[in-house]
Motif scaffolding. Structure first.
Motif: not given
Length: 264
Positions: A142-166
């Motif tokens: 019951n989740k949305v799974t997002i595949t991201i590269p390890s290189d910039d994972a933390e920065a990507a998470k912060l931006e994604i979670e501005k738009w979608i409930d973590p």
């Protein structure tokens, strides 16, 4: 002088008297039963004990307007994700489907909410901005799974979670690992996109078109950064893709990292 002639018109008035029924006559009449109106829907028991038709479950959920996170098949059962599962819903399903052929799960998000969250990734152009490799709806979790590269994972998470409930998200972190493809550049195309055609050792025909984007990393044999214009037909390369490969011939993939191989 005119004569005035008066005439009388007699209109007989007939009064109809309707006599009431006697008490004896009323007693002889059969009583009419009072109709019973029930707010409970009549639900027919399923004739399909194994629930071989999951579509019937979806139809039932839709007809009863039960919010849900879709269904899935596992361990010879139909698993039903219900948002706000309660005893009334449990009873309704029990009256409709055979016990032991399904299992209920109380979840937080409807499938519509999950799909809407996934669509936000497109609307906000986060795939391009954050170099996301892909996304999908995990019905079981019951989740949305997002595949991201390890290189910039933390920065990507912060931006994604501005738009979608973590709480709605899970992440599949793609580590660099070993090269996905090792081969020789046999063609370089710049007409539609920057891409190279790769022939793998032992093959007679090229097997991959690899396309470069703004996030693709390129290095020479010494580990120094290079650009697309430094590539030549005949060079040996190691390639890491972004995880998305379109099955065609040759197959189509995007470059995450490319290294020129040391030739002896």
């Amino acid at each position: 002088m005119r004569k005035m002639i008066f005439g009388w018109i007699w209109i007989p008035v007939v009064i109809l008297l309707i006599s009431g029924c006697s008490e004896a006559q009323q007693a002889n009449k059969e009583s009419v039963p009072t109709p019973v109106i029930s707010s409970e829907p009549q639900i027919l028991a399923s004739t399909n004990p194994a629930m071989d038709d999951p579509g019937a479950v979806k139809t039932f959920l839709s007809a009863q307007k039960i919010p849900n996170g879709d269904i899935y098949l596992q361990d010879n059962k139909v698993h039903i994700n219900i948002v706000g599962l309660n005893s009334e819903i449990e009873q309704s399903l029990a009256q409709t489907f055979t016990a032991g052929t399904y299992e209920l799960h109380d979840v937080k998000y409807t499938m519509q909410e999950l799909l809407a969250a996934q669509e936000l990734l497109h609307e906000q152009e986060l795939y391009q901005k954050l170099n996301l490799y892909g996304s999908g709806v995990d019905t079981i979790g019951n989740k949305v799974t997002i595949t991201i590269p390890s290189d910039d994972a933390e920065a990507a998470k912060l931006e994604i979670e501005k738009w979608i409930d973590p709480k709605m998200l899970t992440y599949d972190i793609s580590e660099i690992g070993d090269p996905h493809v090792v081969g020789t550049i046999v063609d370089i195309d710049t007409k539609q996109a920057k891409r190279i055609l790769i022939l793998e050792p032992g093959n007679e025909d090229p097997s991959y078109w690899f396309t470069f984007n703004a996030k693709s990393e390129m290095f020479n044999e010494a580990g120094e950064t290079i650009s697309f214009k430094d590539l030549r037909v005949g060079q040996q390369v190691k390639l890491w893709n972004t995880g998305m490969v379109l099955e065609s011939f040759p197959a189509l993939a995007s470059v995450r990292r490319m290294e020129l191989a040391v030739t002896e």
